[in-house]
Each structure stands twice: as structure tokens, then as C-alpha cells.
Design an enzyme around this catalytic site. Structure first.
Site, mmCIF file in Angstrom:
data_model
loop_
_atom_site.group_PDB
_atom_site.id
_atom_site.type_symbol
_atom_site.label_atom_id
_atom_site.label_comp_id
_atom_site.label_asym_id
_atom_site.label_seq_id
_atom_site.Cartn_x
_atom_site.Cartn_y
_atom_site.Cartn_z
ATOM 1 N N ARG A 77 0.839 -1.196 0.000
ATOM 2 C CA ARG A 77 0.000 0.000 0.000
ATOM 3 C C ARG A 77 0.873 1.243 0.000
ATOM 4 O O ARG A 77 1.768 1.376 0.857
ATOM 5 C CB ARG A 77 -0.900 0.045 1.251
ATOM 6 C CG ARG A 77 -1.789 -1.160 1.443
ATOM 7 C CD ARG A 77 -2.818 -1.310 0.367
ATOM 8 N NE ARG A 77 -3.632 -0.108 0.183
ATOM 9 C CZ ARG A 77 -4.470 0.067 -0.823
ATOM 10 N NH1 ARG A 77 -4.603 -0.865 -1.753
ATOM 11 N NH2 ARG A 77 -5.165 1.168 -0.908
ATOM 12 N N ASN A 93 12.362 0.349 3.059
ATOM 13 C CA ASN A 93 11.700 -0.620 2.185
ATOM 14 C C ASN A 93 12.751 -1.395 1.414
ATOM 15 O O ASN A 93 13.873 -0.932 1.235
ATOM 16 C CB ASN A 93 10.790 0.118 1.186
ATOM 17 C CG ASN A 93 10.087 -0.845 0.223
ATOM 18 O OD1 ASN A 93 9.586 -1.894 0.633
ATOM 19 N ND2 ASN A 93 10.049 -0.512 -1.060
ATOM 20 N N HIS A 95 12.931 -2.935 -2.395
ATOM 21 C CA HIS A 95 12.224 -2.925 -3.671
ATOM 22 C C HIS A 95 12.930 -3.888 -4.619
ATOM 23 O O HIS A 95 14.151 -3.885 -4.696
ATOM 24 C CB HIS A 95 12.213 -1.503 -4.249
ATOM 25 C CG HIS A 95 11.546 -1.415 -5.579
ATOM 26 N ND1 HIS A 95 10.167 -1.408 -5.712
ATOM 27 C CD2 HIS A 95 12.052 -1.356 -6.829
ATOM 28 C CE1 HIS A 95 9.866 -1.341 -7.002
ATOM 29 N NE2 HIS A 95 10.979 -1.301 -7.695
ATOM 30 N N THR A 127 10.493 7.699 1.192
ATOM 31 C CA THR A 127 10.129 9.115 1.124
ATOM 32 C C THR A 127 8.742 9.183 0.491
ATOM 33 O O THR A 127 8.242 8.180 -0.011
ATOM 34 C CB THR A 127 11.136 9.903 0.263
ATOM 35 O OG1 THR A 127 11.054 9.406 -1.072
ATOM 36 C CG2 THR A 127 12.553 9.755 0.791
ATOM 37 N N ASP A 131 9.332 4.721 -4.257
ATOM 38 C CA ASP A 131 10.530 4.010 -4.723
ATOM 39 C C ASP A 131 11.657 4.963 -5.093
ATOM 40 O O ASP A 131 12.373 4.751 -6.075
ATOM 41 C CB ASP A 131 10.181 3.102 -5.926
ATOM 42 C CG ASP A 131 9.177 2.025 -5.554
ATOM 43 O OD1 ASP A 131 9.180 1.582 -4.396
ATOM 44 O OD2 ASP A 131 8.372 1.636 -6.424
HETATM 45 N N1 NHR Z 1 5.013 4.541 0.243
HETATM 46 C C1 NHR Z 1 5.755 5.626 -0.014
HETATM 47 N N2 NHR Z 1 5.242 6.812 0.344
HETATM 48 N N3 NHR Z 1 6.974 5.597 -0.613
HETATM 49 C C2 NHR Z 1 7.494 4.402 -0.974
HETATM 50 O O1 NHR Z 1 8.684 4.392 -1.560
HETATM 51 C C3 NHR Z 1 6.748 3.203 -0.738
HETATM 52 C C4 NHR Z 1 5.498 3.320 -0.117
HETATM 53 C C5 NHR Z 1 4.716 2.174 0.110
HETATM 54 C C6 NHR Z 1 5.179 0.936 -0.286
HETATM 55 C C7 NHR Z 1 6.854 -0.506 -1.434
HETATM 56 C C8 NHR Z 1 6.845 -0.433 -2.995
HETATM 57 C C9 NHR Z 1 7.605 -1.574 -3.592
HETATM 58 O O2 NHR Z 1 8.611 -2.019 -3.028
HETATM 59 C C10 NHR Z 1 6.432 0.830 -0.918
HETATM 60 C C11 NHR Z 1 7.224 1.952 -1.133
HETATM 61 C C12 NHR Z 1 3.126 -0.861 -3.660
HETATM 62 C C13 NHR Z 1 2.901 0.076 -4.653
HETATM 63 C C14 NHR Z 1 1.517 0.302 -5.223
HETATM 64 O O3 NHR Z 1 1.370 0.882 -6.289
HETATM 65 C C15 NHR Z 1 3.989 0.816 -5.085
HETATM 66 C C16 NHR Z 1 5.251 0.631 -4.545
HETATM 67 C C17 NHR Z 1 5.465 -0.292 -3.543
HETATM 68 C C18 NHR Z 1 4.399 -1.055 -3.109
HETATM 69 N N4 NHR Z 1 0.421 -0.110 -4.499
HETATM 70 C C19 NHR Z 1 -0.977 -0.005 -4.900
HETATM 71 C C20 NHR Z 1 -1.716 1.083 -4.095
HETATM 72 O O4 NHR Z 1 -2.735 1.574 -4.613
HETATM 73 C C21 NHR Z 1 -1.709 -1.303 -4.651
HETATM 74 C C22 NHR Z 1 -1.135 -2.426 -5.431
HETATM 75 C C23 NHR Z 1 -1.666 -3.796 -4.975
HETATM 76 O O5 NHR Z 1 -2.380 -3.879 -3.962
HETATM 77 O O6 NHR Z 1 -1.314 -4.783 -5.629
HETATM 78 O O7 NHR Z 1 -1.323 1.393 -2.950
HETATM 79 O O8 NHR Z 1 7.313 -2.012 -4.724
#
Ligand code: NHR
Length: 199
Positions: A77, A93, A95, A127, A131
Site C-alpha cells: 500500500r 523498504n 524494492h 520518502t 521508490d
Molecule cells: N510509500 C511511499 N510513500 N513511498 C514508498 O517508496 C513506498 C510506499 C509504500 C510501499 C513498497 C513499494 C515496492 O517495493 C512501498 C514503497 C506498492 C505500490 C503500489 O502501487 C507501489 C510501490 C510499492 C508497493 N500499491 C498499490 C496502491 O494503490 C496497490 C497495489 C496492490 O495492492 O497490488 O497502494 O514495490
């Protein structure tokens, strides 16, 4: 998450995992953590009307355990700026790509589609920009002929299981600092790059 818990169990580790929290109450890792005697809790984002409301409830749960660091492991999320700033410098995190390439989702398919010969994982401070935070450590693996997103993911996961515990240990030892230009420095100057041996 399991790799971090197992590493912390090792002799002379300066850290312990005080709680495991998932946005998916059915996550298998919660039961596994409970079996290890670690408090574990599911907190479904679906029970909250907005990202802000979910993040506030999440922070309230986290703060009960007073952790020094919050480590995301497969957390899916996007976190709000309010949540990120509450844990500034303490939120990390991993990634599954060599950032800054392939932010976002489906990183292994992106790597194969692009034809890169090297792929891997990045441990970074979180941040508000997804990512994009300062890089603490990276792990790299080769892309091999015949790889599928699944076989490549498996290889990257091995690198994750090395790089994340190593970075967690530097954090727990108080060796990680941010420079004025937002780069990471680790006292003792370890390489901060893990290269997997492939037979
Ligand atoms: N939050 C912030 N503010 N900044 C980052 O760098 C974050 C974060 C939250 C999670 C992990 C990241 C990864 O390692 C992470 C980094 C999920 C999504 C996403 O698009 C993006 C990046 C990461 C994790 N999530 C969707 C959403 O609407 C849902 C996707 C799903 O449920 O499958 O939140 O990749």
C-alpha cells in the site's frame, strides 16, 4: 520478513523484531510470526474510508510497540506523506529492482522486457515519492537465458534475503547516516553491494 526475523535471532544481533503488522489479515506471515512468539496483527485497509485514515490506524498500532525502525517487507500500500514524515529516517523498504530503474510494480517483467543483463534489489529509506528514497544497499543478480519473471524473482529474492538483514543490522548498530544531499553513508564504509554467486 522471515529472513529478517531469522537474522535477528542470530548470535550477537543488536536488534529484535518487536511486531509484525500486515494490511492483509489473511497473510501467512502473521501466523508464522505468532508461532515464533512475535506479536502479529492484521489491519485491513478495506476497513478504512481513506488512505489517511488507514495510515493513522497503522501508525497507532506501530507506535504501541515503540520500534526504532519500521521495515516494509512486501508491503503493497502506498503510504501517505503524513505517515512517511512521522517515521522520517526510520522507515525502510526493499524494492525488487536496482533503483532508480523499474520503480513500481511488475519489476521482473519490466527487466525482461527491457533486456537488462543485471537485475536485483534495493534497500532504501522511504520518502513520499514512491521508490525514490536514499539507497542503503543493493543486491544484484544476472539475468539468465530462458528466465521468466518467476525464475528471475526467485533469484532476486535470494539477494533480498542477504541485503535486507545486512542493512537492518547497520541500522540497528547506529551506523547509517544521511548526508546533506540525501545520500546514505554507513560507518565503517562496507561495500553496500551484494552480488549473488550463480553456479
Ligand atoms: N510509500 C511511499 N510513500 N513511498 C514508498 O517508496 C513506498 C510506499 C509504500 C510501499 C513498497 C513499494 C515496492 O517495493 C512501498 C514503497 C506498492 C505500490 C503500489 O502501487 C507501489 C510501490 C510499492 C508497493 N500499491 C498499490 C496502491 O494503490 C496497490 C497495489 C496492490 O495492492 O497490488 O497502494 O514495490
Amino acid at each position: 520478513m522471515q529472513a529478517l526475523v531469522r537474522a535477528c535471532r542470530g548470535e550477537s544481533w543488536p536488534a529484535e523484531v518487536v511486531a509484525v503488522i500486515s494490511s492483509r489479515p489473511d497473510a501467512a506471515g502473521l501466523d508464522w510470526a505468532r508461532g515464533q512468539g512475535i506479536p502479529a496483527q492484521g489491519l485491513s485497509h478495506k476497513d478504512y474510508p481513506s488512505r489517511e485514515a488507514f495510515d493513522q490506524a497503522l501508525a497507532a498500532q506501530i507506535d504501541r510497540y515503540r520500534p526504532d525502525y519500521v521495515l516494509l517487507a512486501g508491503f503493497m500500500r502506498v503510504l501517505t506523506a503524513g505517515f512517511v514524515s512521522r517515521y522520517a529516517g526510520r522507515l525502510v523498504n526493499i524494492h525488487p529492482s536496482l533503483l532508480p530503474v523499474f520503480p513500481g510494480l511488475h519489476t521482473h517483467a519490466q527487466a525482461l522486457a527491457t533486456g537488462v543483463r543485471v537485475h536485483g534489489c534495493t534497500v532504501h529509506f522511504v520518502t513520499p515519492v514512491l521508490d525514490h528514497g536514499p539507497i542503503i544497499a543493493q543486491g544484484c543478480v544476472p539475468v539468465l537465458a530462458g528466465d521468466t519473471p518467476e525464475t528471475l524473482a526467485e533469484r532476486v529474492l535470494c539477494a533480498e534475503h542477504t541485503a535486507y538483514p545486512a542493512a537492518a543490522r547497520w541500522l540497528a548498530e547506529g551506523r547509517v547516516a544521511l548526508t546533506a544531499d540525501q545520500r546514505v553513508e554507513v560507518a565503517g564504509d562496507p561495500q553496500r553491494l551484494f552480488m549473488l554467486e550463480i553456479q
